[in-house]
Each structure stands twice: as structure tokens, then as C-alpha cells.
Design a protein around this motif. Structure first.
Motif: not given
Length: 137
Positions: A73-91
Motif C-alpha cells: 500500500l502506497h500513494s502517488h501524491h506528489g509522485d505521479p506515475t504511469i505504468v505500461y504492462m509488458l508481460s503477465g498480469t497485475l491486479t
């Protein structure tokens, strides 16, 4: 003795011709886009997320969560993030109780005060690219 100045002059002339041919043969760098397809996958309005770029860096990372692994558990407040999936599955589990699954070719953005955590419930590693505006302190 007349041969030395003559050879020097001919050498200089040949060098100039070769140089001129080289320069004239150079292709100008294009300034447009040609035969390019671009699709924006996710955006974040940085003006709403960070006060200043001082002590910040734009960071691009490759990450892998092994089967059964998680990022707590964490927040991205002040740390905006974009994730691009390459393989597998994330929940992706949000603090409001909602969940989303992301597969290869999908992207998602995390920003603002909300918290989340991710896990890999699959049988294969989940690999992804992360781009974020990170504190460099």
C-alpha cells in the motif's frame, strides 16, 4: 622545385572538391513526422500534482513482480506515475475497494492522494515500464 607547389595546389584543390562533394551529398535532417503512428496511453496534469520541478527527475524504470509478489500500500501524491504492462498480469487494489487487472499492452496512471497496492496472482512474472516524476533528494 616547381613540382612541390604544383602538387600542393593540386592536393588542396582535390581536398576541397572531396569536401564539397561530401557536404553536398549530406541529407538534411527532416523536421516533420512521416509514417509514424502514436497513441497516447495515459496522461497526468502535472500542474495539479507537483508544486515545482526542483529536486525532481523524470524517471523511467523496468520492474518485475514475480508470481505471488506484491508492492504494498502506497500513494502517488506528489509522485505521479504511469505504468505500461509488458508481460503477465497485475491486479491493482485501490483504497476505495475497487480492483483492476492490467495485461500486456495496457497502461494505467496513478496520482493524487488515493492509495493503492498491486499484486501478481498469475503463474508468470509481471513485467512493466514505470515513468514517474520522482523526488531526487
Amino acid at each position: 622545385m616547381k613540382a612541390v607547389p604544383r602538387i600542393t595546389a593540386l592536393s588542396a584543390a582535390a581536398l576541397m572538391l572531396i569536401s564539397a562533394g561530401y557536404v553536398l551529398g549530406q541529407q538534411s535532417a527532416p523536421t516533420d513526422y512521416k509514417l509514424v503512428a502514436e497513441h497516447v496511453l495515459a496522461t497526468i496534469d502535472l500542474a495539479k500534482e507537483i508544486d515545482s520541478v526542483e529536486n525532481r527527475e523524470l524517471r523511467l524504470s523496468h520492474a518485475v513482480v514475480s508470481p505471488g509478489g506484491h508492492i504494498g500500500l502506497h500513494s502517488h501524491h506528489g509522485d505521479p506515475t504511469i505504468v505500461y504492462m509488458l508481460s503477465g498480469t497485475l491486479t491493482n487494489h485501490h483504497d476505495d475497494g475497487t480492483t483492476e487487472e492490467f495485461r500486456p499492452g495496457q497502461a494505467f496512471a496513478e496520482f493524487g492522494p488515493g492509495s493503492h497496492w498491486i499484486e501478481n496472482n498469475g503463474a508468470t512474472p509481471a513485467a512493466f515500464i514505470v515513468a514517474n516524476i520522482h523526488h531526487s533528494e
